[in-house]
Design a protein around this motif. Structure first.
Motif, mmCIF file in Angstrom:
data_model
loop_
_atom_site.group_PDB
_atom_site.id
_atom_site.type_symbol
_atom_site.label_atom_id
_atom_site.label_comp_id
_atom_site.label_asym_id
_atom_site.label_seq_id
_atom_site.Cartn_x
_atom_site.Cartn_y
_atom_site.Cartn_z
ATOM 1 N N GLU A 113 4.348 19.462 -10.708
ATOM 2 C CA GLU A 113 3.463 19.329 -10.383
ATOM 3 C C GLU A 113 3.342 21.134 -10.223
ATOM 4 O OE1 GLU A 113 0.761 18.295 -10.952
ATOM 5 O OE2 GLU A 113 0.772 16.450 -10.948
ATOM 6 N N ALA A 114 2.352 21.438 -9.822
ATOM 7 C CA ALA A 114 2.275 22.872 -9.865
ATOM 8 C C ALA A 114 0.403 23.050 -9.107
ATOM 9 C CB ALA A 114 2.333 23.929 -10.957
ATOM 10 N N ILE A 115 0.295 24.053 -8.077
ATOM 11 C CA ILE A 115 -1.285 24.077 -7.579
ATOM 12 C C ILE A 115 -1.155 25.594 -7.469
ATOM 13 C CG2 ILE A 115 -3.058 23.835 -6.426
ATOM 14 C CD1 ILE A 115 -1.865 21.694 -5.019
ATOM 15 N N TYR A 116 -2.337 26.788 -7.627
ATOM 16 C CA TYR A 116 -1.527 28.182 -8.559
ATOM 17 C C TYR A 116 -3.291 28.798 -7.284
ATOM 18 C CZ TYR A 116 2.077 28.037 -10.324
ATOM 19 O OH TYR A 116 3.503 27.300 -11.028
ATOM 20 N N ALA A 117 -3.232 29.923 -7.408
ATOM 21 C CA ALA A 117 -4.336 30.313 -6.460
ATOM 22 C C ALA A 117 -5.588 30.576 -7.764
ATOM 23 C CB ALA A 117 -3.974 32.274 -6.506
ATOM 24 N N ASP A 118 -5.583 30.762 -8.826
ATOM 25 C CA ASP A 118 -7.180 29.694 -9.233
ATOM 26 C C ASP A 118 -7.122 29.344 -9.495
ATOM 27 O OD1 ASP A 118 -4.718 29.310 -10.981
ATOM 28 O OD2 ASP A 118 -4.570 30.263 -12.862
ATOM 29 N N GLU A 119 -6.393 28.064 -9.542
ATOM 30 C CA GLU A 119 -7.369 26.859 -9.061
ATOM 31 C C GLU A 119 -8.220 26.621 -7.603
ATOM 32 O OE1 GLU A 119 -5.863 21.880 -8.322
ATOM 33 O OE2 GLU A 119 -4.824 22.971 -8.897
ATOM 34 N N TRP A 120 -7.583 27.209 -6.765
ATOM 35 C CA TRP A 120 -8.277 27.494 -5.343
ATOM 36 C C TRP A 120 -9.647 28.249 -5.692
ATOM 37 C CZ3 TRP A 120 -5.512 28.523 -0.546
ATOM 38 C CH2 TRP A 120 -3.956 27.123 -0.377
ATOM 39 N N ALA A 121 -9.139 29.566 -6.100
ATOM 40 C CA ALA A 121 -10.440 29.971 -6.708
ATOM 41 C C ALA A 121 -11.326 28.999 -7.662
ATOM 42 C CB ALA A 121 -10.437 31.038 -7.693
ATOM 43 N N ARG A 122 -11.441 28.556 -8.605
ATOM 44 C CA ARG A 122 -12.100 27.811 -8.994
ATOM 45 C C ARG A 122 -12.771 26.565 -8.266
ATOM 46 N NH1 ARG A 122 -11.407 22.928 -10.740
ATOM 47 N NH2 ARG A 122 -9.863 22.526 -10.264
ATOM 48 N N LEU A 123 -12.259 25.848 -6.891
ATOM 49 C CA LEU A 123 -12.681 25.089 -6.192
ATOM 50 C C LEU A 123 -13.861 26.009 -5.587
ATOM 51 C CD1 LEU A 123 -9.533 23.189 -5.075
ATOM 52 C CD2 LEU A 123 -11.447 21.842 -7.080
ATOM 53 N N ALA A 124 -13.406 27.394 -5.068
ATOM 54 C CA ALA A 124 -14.134 27.875 -3.974
ATOM 55 C C ALA A 124 -15.003 28.418 -4.294
ATOM 56 C CB ALA A 124 -13.429 28.896 -3.127
ATOM 57 N N ASN A 125 -14.787 28.318 -6.105
ATOM 58 C CA ASN A 125 -16.596 29.631 -6.633
ATOM 59 C C ASN A 125 -15.988 30.649 -6.413
ATOM 60 O OD1 ASN A 125 -18.644 29.687 -8.788
ATOM 61 N ND2 ASN A 125 -19.945 30.120 -6.475
ATOM 62 N N THR A 126 -15.357 31.480 -6.259
ATOM 63 C CA THR A 126 -14.930 32.487 -5.682
ATOM 64 C C THR A 126 -13.861 33.124 -7.196
ATOM 65 O OG1 THR A 126 -14.107 34.441 -4.317
ATOM 66 C CG2 THR A 126 -12.930 32.529 -4.542
ATOM 67 N N ILE A 127 -13.470 34.158 -6.608
ATOM 68 C CA ILE A 127 -12.343 34.783 -7.677
ATOM 69 C C ILE A 127 -10.750 35.041 -7.787
ATOM 70 C CG2 ILE A 127 -13.737 36.762 -9.336
ATOM 71 C CD1 ILE A 127 -12.892 38.393 -7.364
ATOM 72 N N VAL A 128 -9.799 34.823 -8.259
ATOM 73 C CA VAL A 128 -7.973 34.980 -7.891
ATOM 74 C C VAL A 128 -7.830 35.940 -6.928
ATOM 75 C CG1 VAL A 128 -7.591 35.205 -9.356
ATOM 76 C CG2 VAL A 128 -6.166 33.728 -8.882
ATOM 77 N N TYR A 129 -8.429 37.112 -7.054
ATOM 78 C CA TYR A 129 -8.271 38.030 -6.147
ATOM 79 C C TYR A 129 -8.394 38.191 -5.024
ATOM 80 C CZ TYR A 129 -8.786 40.645 -10.863
ATOM 81 O OH TYR A 129 -8.689 41.126 -11.600
ATOM 82 N N GLU A 130 -9.751 37.535 -4.331
ATOM 83 C CA GLU A 130 -9.819 36.942 -3.012
ATOM 84 C C GLU A 130 -9.750 36.089 -2.503
ATOM 85 O OE1 GLU A 130 -14.300 36.008 -0.364
ATOM 86 O OE2 GLU A 130 -13.693 35.830 -2.698
ATOM 87 N N ILE A 131 -8.813 34.951 -3.155
ATOM 88 C CA ILE A 131 -7.650 33.677 -2.657
ATOM 89 C C ILE A 131 -6.757 34.963 -1.851
ATOM 90 C CG2 ILE A 131 -6.409 31.925 -3.497
ATOM 91 C CD1 ILE A 131 -9.132 31.504 -2.764
ATOM 92 N N LEU A 132 -5.733 35.476 -2.888
ATOM 93 C CA LEU A 132 -4.414 36.005 -2.813
ATOM 94 C C LEU A 132 -5.092 37.053 -1.729
ATOM 95 C CD1 LEU A 132 -3.638 36.897 -6.621
ATOM 96 C CD2 LEU A 132 -2.674 34.810 -4.900
ATOM 97 N N ILE A 133 -5.598 37.937 -2.123
ATOM 98 C CA ILE A 133 -5.191 38.657 -0.691
ATOM 99 C C ILE A 133 -5.633 38.609 0.921
ATOM 100 C CG2 ILE A 133 -6.334 40.908 -2.100
ATOM 101 C CD1 ILE A 133 -9.143 40.382 -0.110
ATOM 102 N N HIS A 134 -5.856 37.309 1.196
ATOM 103 C CA HIS A 134 -6.246 36.826 2.666
ATOM 104 C C HIS A 134 -5.088 36.050 3.399
ATOM 105 C CE1 HIS A 134 -10.579 38.169 2.542
ATOM 106 N NE2 HIS A 134 -10.885 37.303 1.492
#
Length: 418
Positions: free
Chosen positions: A382-403
């Motif tokens: 199994e895998a979960i990546y930052a782009d999945e979080w971005a989709r769930l949070a309605n944002t972009i993967v950049y914003e997920i990673l930098i924080h």
């Protein structure tokens, strides 16, 4: 060079951490270079290397073939210099006028967009040694290695406005600046560039218009100067999708960390004629700190937005939105999850500042306090990546990673070289 991973207090006493895979960054740089084999690659490591740690990201990129680094701030460039990184470092925006002296003192290449900046550079008549603010103990070595001396011309890049309408110099201003720089005895035109506004979108008409404007400017400037300076246009998206944008240098940011900027870019990259792939370089991991049985019809976390409908086994994980986990992925509509013992387990209730709660009822009898939790990354199949979080949070993967690196220690992954 200094160790590329965090060695300060942050994260040492927590049951949560980040893992950085330098080999993945190296792979990603090599992969992106395959789209533009005639170009140098500039690795963008601003914003603490998009949350991956600037020094570690830089070292991984260099090992993959990056020959230039780019940052947003003078302070970011100084951090890399203090780590012993000595390849060219480009500032992507014109720094404050009063910071130009420190930029030059530390051997950074400024982007300029105003006559005031050029005037300042041409009138820096004090010895460069005075511009080493808070230099390392081996100050003489710093100055010898990175400082400029007065009889050397300083490299600068001029940024041309072609349609982003954010921080570039207007065509007329850029032309005047470029000619002045080319004729200066204090600075020289090391590069000319622009930034594309919509390169990650399916419709490329705006990007093509920007490239055309830049090419026309470049042609006019060459007619005036009699030579063509080094140029660069491509970001990650354009490197993959727009061959006409690939010039002497391509500037790649999000791609070197293992993510495409959009699904449209990812689809183009997946063409059977392209070999290789991007590998996400950062994982977020933790350990279960508490497990408890919760009765039916009990609320979980703030607001009780999730209420159990049967007896549930709930695990507490010591990581929260202060560590970059989007608060919203614990909402009933988001269906966010984590990996425990190789299985997806749903997050229940709002993510709080320092903790989140997970339903591990399906693992009853095997799950234990101290078990590893993968929030971003892979575990077994199994895998979960930052782009999945971005989709769930309605944002972009950049914003997920930098924080994520604000207070989590970054450790080398098992795939990273020592």
């Amino acid at each position: 060079m200094n160790n590329s991973f965090s060695n300060d207090v942050a994260g040492h006493y927590r049951g949560a951490w980040l893992e950085l895979d330098l080999a993945a960054i190296s792979n990603n740089v090599s992969y992106l270079k395959s789209f533009a084999p005639q170009s140098e690659l500039c690795a963008v490591v601003k914003a603490n290397g998009y949350g991956h740690g600037a020094v570690g990201a830089a070292l991984g990129a260099i090992s993959g073939g990056a020959s230039v680094l780019a940052v947003a701030l003078v302070e970011e460039g100084i951090e890399l210099r203090r780590a012993g990184i000595d390849i060219p470092i480009l500032l992507l925006s014109q720094p404050p006028i009063e910071s130009l002296k420190y930029c030059i003192g530390w051997g950074l290449i400024p982007t300029i967009t105003s006559p005031d900046a050029l005037d300042t550079l041409e009138n820096l008549d004090v010895a460069w040694e005075e511009y080493f603010e808070d230099a390392s103990p081996d100050r003489a070595s710093d100055i010898s290695k990175f400082g400029q001396i007065l009889d050397q011309r300083v490299p600068v890049h001029v940024k041309v406005e072609t349609g982003m309408n954010r921080a570039g110099a207007a065509i007329e201003v850029a032309m005047d600046l470029s000619v002045r720089v080319a004729n200066s005895n204090k600075v020289y035109l090391d590069g000319l560039w622009t930034h594309l506004a919509t390169a990650d979108e399916k419709d490329q008409e705006i990007s093509k218009a920007q490239i055309e404007r830049f090419s026309e400017f470049e042609k006019d400037l060459v007619n005036v100067l009699g030579f063509r300076p080094k140029t660069h246009i491509s970001n990650t998206a354009a490197t993959v999708t727009l061959p006409d944008s690939r010039r002497d240098l391509v500037r790649c940011g999000i791609g070197i960390y293992g993510y495409f900027p959009s699904k449209d870019v990812e689809r183009i990259a997946a063409d059977p004629g392209n070999s290789g792939s991007l590998i996400p370089a950062l994982s977020l991991k933790a350990r279960i700190s508490m497990i408890k049985e919760v009765k039916p019809n009990e609320g979980i976390s703030y607001g009780h937005i999730y209420v159990t409908n049967s007896l549930a086994l709930i695990a507490t994980v010591p990581v929260g939105y202060a560590d970059g986990v989007p608060r919203v992925i614990g909402s009933n509509s988001s269906n966010g999850s984590v990996l425990i013992r190789g299985q997806r387990c749903p997050i229940r209730g709002w993510v709080t500042m320092d903790q989140l709660t997970v339903d591990v009822t399906a693992l009853k009898g095997s799950v234990e306090i101290g078990d590893d939790v993968v929030l971003i990354g892979s575990m077994e199949d199994e895998a979960i990546y930052a782009d999945e979080w971005a989709r769930l949070a309605n944002t972009i993967v950049y914003e997920i990673l930098i924080h994520m690196a604000n207070r989590l220690q970054i450790r080398p992954s098992q795939h990273s070289p020592n």
